[in-house]
Write a protein that holds these residues in place. Structure first.
Motif, PDB file in Angstrom:
ATOM      1  N   ASN A   3      -4.320   5.635 -11.322  1.00 22.19           N
ATOM      2  CA  ASN A   3      -3.792   4.634 -10.384  1.00 22.19           C
ATOM      3  C   ASN A   3      -4.400   4.832  -8.998  1.00 22.19           C
ATOM      4  N   ILE A   4      -4.953   3.743  -8.473  1.00 22.29           N
ATOM      5  CA  ILE A   4      -5.716   3.835  -7.214  1.00 22.29           C
ATOM      6  C   ILE A   4      -5.026   3.088  -6.078  1.00 22.29           C
ATOM      7  N   SER A   5      -5.000   3.733  -4.917  1.00 25.56           N
ATOM      8  CA  SER A   5      -4.620   3.053  -3.679  1.00 25.56           C
ATOM      9  C   SER A   5      -5.913   2.906  -2.874  1.00 25.56           C
ATOM     10  N   LEU A   6      -6.297   1.678  -2.583  1.00 22.64           N
ATOM     11  CA  LEU A   6      -7.597   1.433  -1.930  1.00 22.64           C
ATOM     12  C   LEU A   6      -7.392   0.841  -0.538  1.00 22.64           C
ATOM     13  N   LEU A   7      -7.665   1.630   0.478  1.00 23.96           N
ATOM     14  CA  LEU A   7      -7.523   1.148   1.860  1.00 23.96           C
ATOM     15  C   LEU A   7      -8.851   0.576   2.327  1.00 23.96           C
ATOM     16  N   GLY A   8      -8.852  -0.676   2.747  1.00 22.68           N
ATOM     17  CA  GLY A   8     -10.109  -1.327   3.147  1.00 22.68           C
ATOM     18  C   GLY A   8     -10.765  -1.998   1.951  1.00 22.68           C
ATOM     19  N   ALA A   9      -9.945  -2.647   1.106  1.00 25.41           N
ATOM     20  CA  ALA A   9     -10.450  -3.241  -0.140  1.00 25.41           C
ATOM     21  C   ALA A   9     -11.415  -4.393   0.118  1.00 25.41           C
ATOM     22  N   ASP A  22     -13.742  -2.589 -12.209  1.00 23.70           N
ATOM     23  CA  ASP A  22     -14.176  -3.610 -13.188  1.00 23.70           C
ATOM     24  C   ASP A  22     -14.894  -2.966 -14.372  1.00 23.70           C
ATOM     25  N   ARG A  23     -15.638  -1.903 -14.070  1.00 20.77           N
ATOM     26  CA  ARG A  23     -16.438  -1.255 -15.123  1.00 20.77           C
ATOM     27  C   ARG A  23     -15.543  -0.494 -16.107  1.00 20.77           C
ATOM     28  N   PHE A  24     -14.402   0.005 -15.625  1.00 23.23           N
ATOM     29  CA  PHE A  24     -13.529   0.813 -16.489  1.00 23.23           C
ATOM     30  C   PHE A  24     -12.090   0.273 -16.477  1.00 23.23           C
ATOM     31  N   PRO A  25     -11.893  -0.968 -16.929  1.00 20.44           N
ATOM     32  CA  PRO A  25     -10.559  -1.577 -16.810  1.00 20.44           C
ATOM     33  C   PRO A  25      -9.482  -0.863 -17.639  1.00 20.44           C
ATOM     34  N   ASP A  26      -9.906  -0.156 -18.681  1.00 18.66           N
ATOM     35  CA  ASP A  26      -8.903   0.551 -19.498  1.00 18.66           C
ATOM     36  C   ASP A  26      -8.581   1.931 -18.940  1.00 18.66           C
ATOM     37  N   LYS A  27      -9.309   2.350 -17.916  1.00 16.59           N
ATOM     38  CA  LYS A  27      -9.075   3.699 -17.358  1.00 16.59           C
ATOM     39  C   LYS A  27      -8.543   3.656 -15.933  1.00 16.59           C
ATOM     40  N   LEU A  28      -8.828   2.561 -15.211  1.00 14.30           N
ATOM     41  CA  LEU A  28      -8.500   2.514 -13.777  1.00 14.30           C
ATOM     42  C   LEU A  28      -7.627   1.310 -13.449  1.00 14.30           C
ATOM     43  N   LYS A  29      -6.656   1.539 -12.556  1.00 11.33           N
ATOM     44  CA  LYS A  29      -5.776   0.431 -12.142  1.00 11.33           C
ATOM     45  C   LYS A  29      -5.671   0.412 -10.618  1.00 11.33           C
ATOM     46  N   LEU A  30      -5.909  -0.748 -10.028  1.00  9.21           N
ATOM     47  CA  LEU A  30      -5.699  -0.902  -8.586  1.00  9.21           C
ATOM     48  C   LEU A  30      -4.206  -1.104  -8.375  1.00  9.21           C
ATOM     49  N   LEU A  31      -3.519  -0.038  -7.987  1.00 10.99           N
ATOM     50  CA  LEU A  31      -2.057  -0.139  -7.881  1.00 10.99           C
ATOM     51  C   LEU A  31      -1.641  -0.799  -6.569  1.00 10.99           C
ATOM     52  N   ILE A  91       0.607   7.109  -7.485  1.00 13.17           N
ATOM     53  CA  ILE A  91      -0.791   7.084  -7.027  1.00 13.17           C
ATOM     54  C   ILE A  91      -1.511   8.399  -7.370  1.00 13.17           C
ATOM     55  N   ASP A  92      -2.671   8.267  -8.047  1.00 18.86           N
ATOM     56  CA  ASP A  92      -3.468   9.446  -8.398  1.00 18.86           C
ATOM     57  C   ASP A  92      -4.560   9.709  -7.378  1.00 18.86           C
ATOM     58  N   ILE A  93      -5.104   8.648  -6.809  1.00 18.17           N
ATOM     59  CA  ILE A  93      -6.151   8.831  -5.798  1.00 18.17           C
ATOM     60  C   ILE A  93      -6.046   7.749  -4.729  1.00 18.17           C
ATOM     61  N   ILE A 111      -2.387  13.132   2.780  1.00 19.45           N
ATOM     62  CA  ILE A 111      -2.468  14.604   2.708  1.00 19.45           C
ATOM     63  C   ILE A 111      -1.058  15.175   2.539  1.00 19.45           C
ATOM     64  N   GLN A 112      -0.124  14.640   3.331  1.00 19.49           N
ATOM     65  CA  GLN A 112       1.242  15.161   3.247  1.00 19.49           C
ATOM     66  C   GLN A 112       1.872  14.878   1.882  1.00 19.49           C
ATOM     67  N   ALA A 113       1.402  13.822   1.211  1.00 18.27           N
ATOM     68  CA  ALA A 113       1.930  13.500  -0.125  1.00 18.27           C
ATOM     69  C   ALA A 113       1.107  14.204  -1.216  1.00 18.27           C
ATOM     70  N   ASN A 114       0.258  15.139  -0.812  1.00 18.84           N
ATOM     71  CA  ASN A 114      -0.539  15.957  -1.747  1.00 18.84           C
ATOM     72  C   ASN A 114      -1.467  15.133  -2.639  1.00 18.84           C
ATOM     73  N   LYS A 115      -2.007  14.057  -2.096  1.00 23.43           N
ATOM     74  CA  LYS A 115      -2.867  13.190  -2.910  1.00 23.43           C
ATOM     75  C   LYS A 115      -4.315  13.654  -2.900  1.00 23.43           C
ATOM     76  N   LYS A 116      -4.989  13.333  -4.004  1.00 19.50           N
ATOM     77  CA  LYS A 116      -6.443  13.456  -4.016  1.00 19.50           C
ATOM     78  C   LYS A 116      -6.970  12.277  -3.196  1.00 19.50           C
ATOM     79  N   ILE A 117      -7.896  12.553  -2.278  1.00 24.15           N
ATOM     80  CA  ILE A 117      -8.396  11.491  -1.402  1.00 24.15           C
ATOM     81  C   ILE A 117      -9.906  11.342  -1.577  1.00 24.15           C
ATOM     82  N   GLY A 118     -10.342  10.151  -1.933  1.00 23.61           N
ATOM     83  CA  GLY A 118     -11.771   9.839  -1.928  1.00 23.61           C
ATOM     84  C   GLY A 118     -12.075   9.346  -0.527  1.00 23.61           C
TER      85      GLY A 118
END
Ligand code: NDP
Ligand code: MG
Length: 382
Positions: A3-9, A22-31, A91-93, A111-118
């Protein structure tokens, strides 16, 4: 499902991230995601991806526009919501593809929510580096670089012992004016500056590439990401933008990371990390990497680079002042209010006017960031 949170989509890196989804619709979700002002893009996103939430950060937008469209997405207005959407349990990333140091607030929450950040939003790390590093120490959050050079270096350095590394090198395309006679730079136009030879990116970073401020910020970014002293970070001009990062080992070997200049590679890597990226079909035969060339940086052409290295070495608020002045100057250049060469002049003048300090709190960094912006705007000598 990741599950992805995308800032600046709605931006350029945002678009690369959506392509990866789009390339991995079965693996990734824009949450959930954010846009600033591009409502048309916002509409496309909610129609195609149905995220649970879309945050719109520009307070001046027409609130009626998306409100009337049929969609399951909840639209939230105001940047204070960014902090919330990045922190949700599911949210995973969090991919931070906002432009500018304004990205600090949601980054802190992630960071405070212990998230992985790209992390693509380099201005935030450059400006608030010492503060972010101290936050990371108290968190399980991890920063995975999305910037192509840093992502390349991250992959090369991973699992290596630091003491075996002699130095790391970031490659630079040299930007739009790398082959212009230096004496012609004083009259270049915005339109010329926006024509990047190899990468397709947002306007601010394209101007930063032309002045080499982008690479300058990246040196500071690399210092914070990899805990590398400035003496061990090098820049080389590589016009083809195929090799992104180079590690020189003490045993005499040199390792290079290469890929076609497309942000989908680092974005996908950061999303799937620590697992390998599944196959992304794109031409990748080494024979297509023709004529790889490297040459030294000419500091006369790119005076912003030595200024950044000096600021980085000073530490404290120096990189914050450098970045803030540049953000102001680039905005003025894009509005055709100043000439191209004035960008670096404004950075230098601003650095000379504000004494460097070594704050620990966010508030103090924010005060200097704001002071530097005000100072950079004053162009007449007092
Ligand atoms: P763009 O200008 O293409 O996109 C910027 C994004 O940020 C847009 O979604 C924009 O929204 C949003 N935004 C603008 N102002 C604000 C604000 N005040 N508050 C919140 N959101 C805002 O930039 P890029 O995608 O090129 O770059 C994004 C970041 O990634 C930068 O830090 C850049 O240095 C870095 N980066 C970019 C690379 C690239 O290839 N483009 C490569 C490596 C790093 P809207 O459009 O709706 O107004
Ligand atoms: Mg880069």
């Amino acid at each position: 499902m990741i599950n992805i949170s995308l800032l600046g989509a709605s931006g350029s890196v945002g678009e690369s991230c959506l392509k990866v989804i789009d390339r991995f619709p079965d693996k990734l979700k824009l949450l959930n995601c954010s846009i600033h002002s591009n409502l048309k893009k916002g509409l496309e996103i909610i129609t195609k991806y149905s995220p649970e939430y879309l945050v719109i950060t520009d307070s001046n937008v027409d609130r009626g526009f998306l409100g009337t469209k049929k969609s399951n997405t909840i639209i939230l207005y105001g940047d204070s919501f960014l902090k919330e959407i990045v922190s949700f349990n599911e949210i995973d990333i969090v991919v931070t593809a906002i432009v500018g140091a304004i990205g600090i607030h949601p980054t802190i929450s992630a960071i405070q929510a212990n998230k992985k950040i790209g992390i693509a939003n380099k201005e935030t790390l450059v400006t608030f580096g010492p503060y972010i590093k101290s936050l990371l120490k108290q968190s399980k959050s991890e920063l995975i670089p999305v910037d192509s050079e840093h992502n390349a270096l991250f992959q090369l350095i991973n699992h290596k012992k630091k003491e075996n590394i002699n130095c790391i090198t970031l490659t630079a395309s040299g930007g739009s004016f790398r082959d212009f006679p230096i004496e012609d730079l004083k009259n270049v136009t915005v339109e010329q500056a926006l024509k990047h030879p190899t990468w397709k990116m947002g306007p601010k970073i394209t101007i930063d590439s032309a002045s080499l401020v982008n690479k300058s910020l990246e040196v500071i970014e690399a210092h914070f990401l990899f805990d590398m002293p400035y003496e061990k970070i090098e820049i080389v001009i590589h016009p083809e933008s195929i090799v992104h990062g180079i590690v020189e080992n003490k045993d005499g070997s040199v390792e290079m990371y290469a890929s076609h200049p497309d942000m989908i590679f680092p974005v996908a890597h950061s999303i799937f990390y620590p697992n390998p990226t599944p196959e992304i079909l794109i031409e990748r035969k080494p024979a297509s990497f023709k004529n790889l060339t490297f040459k030294e940086v000419d500091y006369k052409r790119y005076p912003a680079l030595p200024l950044a290295i000096q600021s980085g070495k000073m530490g404290g608020t120096a990189p914050c002042i450098y970045n803030a002045a540049n953000e102001v100057a680039v905005e003025l250049f894009l509005k055709q209010e100043i000439k191209f060469l004035e960008i670096t002049e404004i950075i230098e003048k601003t650095l000379n006017k504000i004494p460097i300090s070594y704050p620990e709190s966010l508030e103090e960094f924010l005060e200097i960031d704001s002071l530097a912006r005000k100072t950079a705007k004053i162009r007449k000598e007092s």
